[in-house]
Design a protein around this motif. Structure first.
Motif, PDB file in Angstrom:
ATOM      1  N   THR A  58       0.877  -1.168   0.000  1.00  0.00           N
ATOM      2  CA  THR A  58       0.000   0.000   0.000  1.00  0.00           C
ATOM      3  C   THR A  58       0.912   1.215   0.000  1.00  0.00           C
ATOM      4  OG1 THR A  58      -1.672  -1.191   1.281  1.00  0.00           O
ATOM      5  CG2 THR A  58      -1.840   1.214   1.234  1.00  0.00           C
ATOM      6  N   ILE A  60       1.297   5.553   0.427  1.00  0.00           N
ATOM      7  CA  ILE A  60       0.703   6.760   0.986  1.00  0.00           C
ATOM      8  C   ILE A  60       1.303   7.963   0.261  1.00  0.00           C
ATOM      9  CG2 ILE A  60       2.412   6.796   2.877  1.00  0.00           C
ATOM     10  CD1 ILE A  60       0.186   8.083   4.607  1.00  0.00           C
ATOM     11  N   TYR A  73      -3.428  10.691   1.127  1.00  0.00           N
ATOM     12  CA  TYR A  73      -4.341   9.595   0.812  1.00  0.00           C
ATOM     13  C   TYR A  73      -3.551   8.320   0.551  1.00  0.00           C
ATOM     14  CZ  TYR A  73      -3.176  10.562  -4.098  1.00  0.00           C
ATOM     15  OH  TYR A  73      -2.513  10.773  -5.283  1.00  0.00           O
ATOM     16  N   LEU A  74      -4.244   7.182   0.626  1.00  0.00           N
ATOM     17  CA  LEU A  74      -3.638   5.862   0.432  1.00  0.00           C
ATOM     18  C   LEU A  74      -4.131   5.266  -0.875  1.00  0.00           C
ATOM     19  CD1 LEU A  74      -3.245   6.326   3.520  1.00  0.00           C
ATOM     20  CD2 LEU A  74      -3.558   3.878   3.827  1.00  0.00           C
ATOM     21  N   LYS A  76      -3.669   1.496  -3.418  1.00  0.00           N
ATOM     22  CA  LYS A  76      -3.143   0.146  -3.614  1.00  0.00           C
ATOM     23  C   LYS A  76      -2.461   0.039  -4.975  1.00  0.00           C
ATOM     24  CE  LYS A  76      -3.955  -2.799  -0.206  1.00  0.00           C
ATOM     25  NZ  LYS A  76      -2.887  -3.666   0.349  1.00  0.00           N
ATOM     26  N   TYR A  97       3.592   2.380   2.544  1.00  0.00           N
ATOM     27  CA  TYR A  97       2.851   2.504   3.799  1.00  0.00           C
ATOM     28  C   TYR A  97       3.267   1.388   4.756  1.00  0.00           C
ATOM     29  CZ  TYR A  97      -1.176   2.801   6.966  1.00  0.00           C
ATOM     30  OH  TYR A  97      -1.986   2.912   8.068  1.00  0.00           O
ATOM     31  N   ALA A  99       2.454  -1.066   7.110  1.00  0.00           N
ATOM     32  CA  ALA A  99       1.152  -1.690   7.358  1.00  0.00           C
ATOM     33  C   ALA A  99       1.066  -2.484   8.650  1.00  0.00           C
ATOM     34  CB  ALA A  99       0.785  -2.600   6.180  1.00  0.00           C
ATOM     35  N   PRO A 143      -4.476  -2.133   5.686  1.00  0.00           N
ATOM     36  CA  PRO A 143      -5.140  -1.452   4.567  1.00  0.00           C
ATOM     37  C   PRO A 143      -5.687  -2.427   3.530  1.00  0.00           C
ATOM     38  CG  PRO A 143      -2.757  -1.138   4.497  1.00  0.00           C
ATOM     39  CD  PRO A 143      -3.071  -1.730   5.822  1.00  0.00           C
ATOM     40  N   LEU A 148      -9.319   2.107   2.792  1.00  0.00           N
ATOM     41  CA  LEU A 148      -8.252   3.066   2.478  1.00  0.00           C
ATOM     42  C   LEU A 148      -8.658   4.503   2.786  1.00  0.00           C
ATOM     43  CD1 LEU A 148      -6.782   1.735  -0.915  1.00  0.00           C
ATOM     44  CD2 LEU A 148      -5.828   1.500   1.385  1.00  0.00           C
ATOM     45  N   HIS A 154      -6.093   5.222   9.802  1.00  0.00           N
ATOM     46  CA  HIS A 154      -4.739   5.130   9.250  1.00  0.00           C
ATOM     47  C   HIS A 154      -3.858   6.344   9.565  1.00  0.00           C
ATOM     48  CE1 HIS A 154      -5.629   1.475   7.062  1.00  0.00           C
ATOM     49  NE2 HIS A 154      -6.696   2.040   6.523  1.00  0.00           N
TER      50      HIS A 154
END
Length: 540
Positions: A58, A60, A73-74, A76, A97, A99, A143, A148, A154
């Motif tokens: 993931t 960020i 924002y996140l 994938k 990110y 995780a 995530p 997300l 998060h």
């Protein structure tokens, strides 16, 4: 400092150190600069996925100048960044990110630790013995596409979570959505965690980060602060945001140049009516940081006994004692064991230098540099590069190296006498400067930035010394350059002395004649020469 702490500039500085010392700087997430490195980002991510099909990352995305969680924002899929429109807007940083954070009460949290950068030359840094832990307000889940967008799960930013209905204001440092770091350490200690090792890792992270950002700071410092100005010129309180992973390894999220020092918050006491409410947790940590900062930078240098006699200090100590963080002799034992923990690491074998004579006693702020200067001195390669960069800038106030300055560096350092022509130097300057456009804070300036100059030095080092690690190559090239420049300086000094007045000469009498011998070079020059000669065997 404000510019250096921006996400893009910090990532560039950390990347340079990661290339030189990959094992030492593995506490900063893999990062890419948008939009200029978007293609590189896609290529590297696809390559890593091919090498490890089980890797499901993931990412960020953080706007360069963003604060308080704005615009973060996140994603994938890396291609989603293009859809979000950040490739045509302001610069951003995209990071892997983290995780698997360490959780308390099923909530993710980060640590806001305050660091005082008291001086650049000599480098002096202090770390606050207590900090703030800012908690998310929704139970954490790893995530996935379905969560997300849940920022309260998060993102640990206080300015975001304070608006959540689950945010808990508390007068105690042990409970609520904002707690003291000392209370978290106490909780970890009760569960059997070696909190001294946690502190040791955090101190190492802080020192290494400061070492990474200091070279660029020195370039801007020399352009703004008059040389030889008496007394302290400036200082800065930094806010380090640190995340503890599940294995309790600290990860640096970002550095804030101007962390909030508010000790109150707004609270809705009735519908539509807001009231300013004091925050005991913030007051306990932040007042101590500011108080000790002002004492440390006090030009009058109050003596420790004067500080201990002051009533506000006694009150502060009593308040801190209630939290169980300062315990007299026990605290000293903890510090000794913490130092032992630091010295157990491969890079921390030297004994720390004695504290500065007459320095004020800091109750909250603990000196970490130059206390551990010897242990971390090998990491200060880029500072040596910045010293060469500043030497050849030429124009006072400039932060960019022109082509003439770069040619002088090549010539005076004798690099052009070692199979590298001046024409090749001109081509290298043009190539790296073009690729390095945009790395400087001030886009209006033209020329080679420090980061581009570091890249040039690395290229020259790799070309000259093969089959060695990059930091060894750079160190050898710096030894070579510094030696030749020192010899040149001594020749100029000797020439100026001969022109200004009679030169003292050593006269020796042999049996059949008088013999005139040149003055003996300094011990430092001999040491550099010997080191340079010893390293020449590494050349191809």
């Amino acid at each position: 400092m404000t510019e250096m702490a921006r996400k893009v500039n910090l990532s560039r500085a950390m990347r340079t150190m990661q290339e030189l010392f990959p094992e030492e700087y593995n506490f900063y997430p893999r990062s890419w600069i948008l939009p200029e490195e978007f293609a590189i980002f896609l290529t590297e991510v696809n390559l890593m996925k091919e090498n490890n099909p089980k890797w499901k990352p993931t990412f960020i995305v953080k706007p360069d100048g963003g604060c308080q969680g704005d615009g973060i924002y996140l994603v994938k899929d890396p291609m989603d960044i293009r859809l979000m429109g950040h490739l045509h807007g302001r610069p951003s940083v995209v990071q892997e990110y983290m995780a698997k954070p360490f959780l308390i009460d099923k909530l993710k949290f980060d640590i806001r630790l305050y660091v005082l950068l008291k001086s650049l030359d000599p480098l002096q840094a202090y770390v606050a013995k207590d900090g703030l832990c800012r908690f998310c307000t929704e139970p954490y889940q790893e995530p996935a596409l379905k969560n997300l967008h849940q920022v309260y799960m998060h993102l640990t930013n206080y300015s975001l979570n304070v608006h959540s209905r689950n945010f808990v204001h508390s007068d105690s440092g042990n409970t609520g959505s904002k707690r003291t770091f000392s209370s978290i350490l106490g909780r970890l200690a009760c569960s059997g965690v070696n909190v001294r090792k946690v502190w040791s890792d955090i101190i190492s992270l802080v020192i290494k980060t400061v070492i990474a950002i200091v070279p660029e700071l020195k370039v801007f410092h020399q352009s703004d602060i008059p040389v030889g100005k008496p007394g302290p010129s400036c200082f800065q309180i930094l806010g380090f945001d640190i995340l503890l992973m599940k294995n309790l390894k600290p990860i640096l999220l970002e550095v804030n140049a101007n962390p909030s020092m508010k000790i109150e918050h707004e609270q809705e006491v009735s519908p539509g009516v807001m009231q300013i409410i004091p925050s005991p947790v913030d007051e306990k940590v932040k007042v101590a940081v500011i108080r000790d900062t002002l004492r440390l930078v006090d030009p009058h240098k109050k003596q420790p006994q004067q500080l201990e006699a002051e009533e506000p200090l006694a009150e502060s100590l009593a308040a801190l004692d209630k939290g169980g963080f300062f315990r007299g002799e026990e605290e000293e034992e903890e510090e000794e064991e913490e130092e032992e923990e630091l010295e157990e690491k491969p890079q921390l074998r030297e004994s720390p230098p004695p504290p500065e004579a007459g320095a004020p006693t800091a109750v909250c702020l603990k000196e970490v540099f130059p206390k551990y200067a010897k242990q971390f001195s090998y990491l200060r390669l880029v500072e040596r590069v910045s010293a060469l960069f500043i030497r050849f800038l030429g124009v006072k106030g400039s932060t960019r190296l022109g082509p003439t300055g770069f040619r002088m560096f090549i010539r005076n350092s004798k690099i052009s006498n070692s199979g590298f022509t001046m024409a090749a130097g001109d081509i290298l300057y043009i190539d790296i400067t073009r690729r390095g456009m945009g790395t400087s804070v001030d886009q209006r300036e033209t020329g080679m930035s420090l980061q581009a100059f570091v890249e040039a030095v690395c290229f020259l080092a790799q070309r000259r010394y093969k089959s060695l690690s990059l930091h060894e190559q750079v160190e050898l090239l710096l030894d070579f350059c510094e030696y030749n420049l020192a010899v040149q300086d001594e020749k100029r000094l000797a020439c100026s002395r001969s022109l200004s007045g009679p030169q003292a000469t050593l006269v020796t009498c042999s049996e059949d004649r008088l013999q005139l011998c040149p003055a003996t070079p300094s011990t430092t020059s001999f040491q550099r020469a010997q080191r340079f000669v010893n390293c020449r065997s590494s050349q191809p």
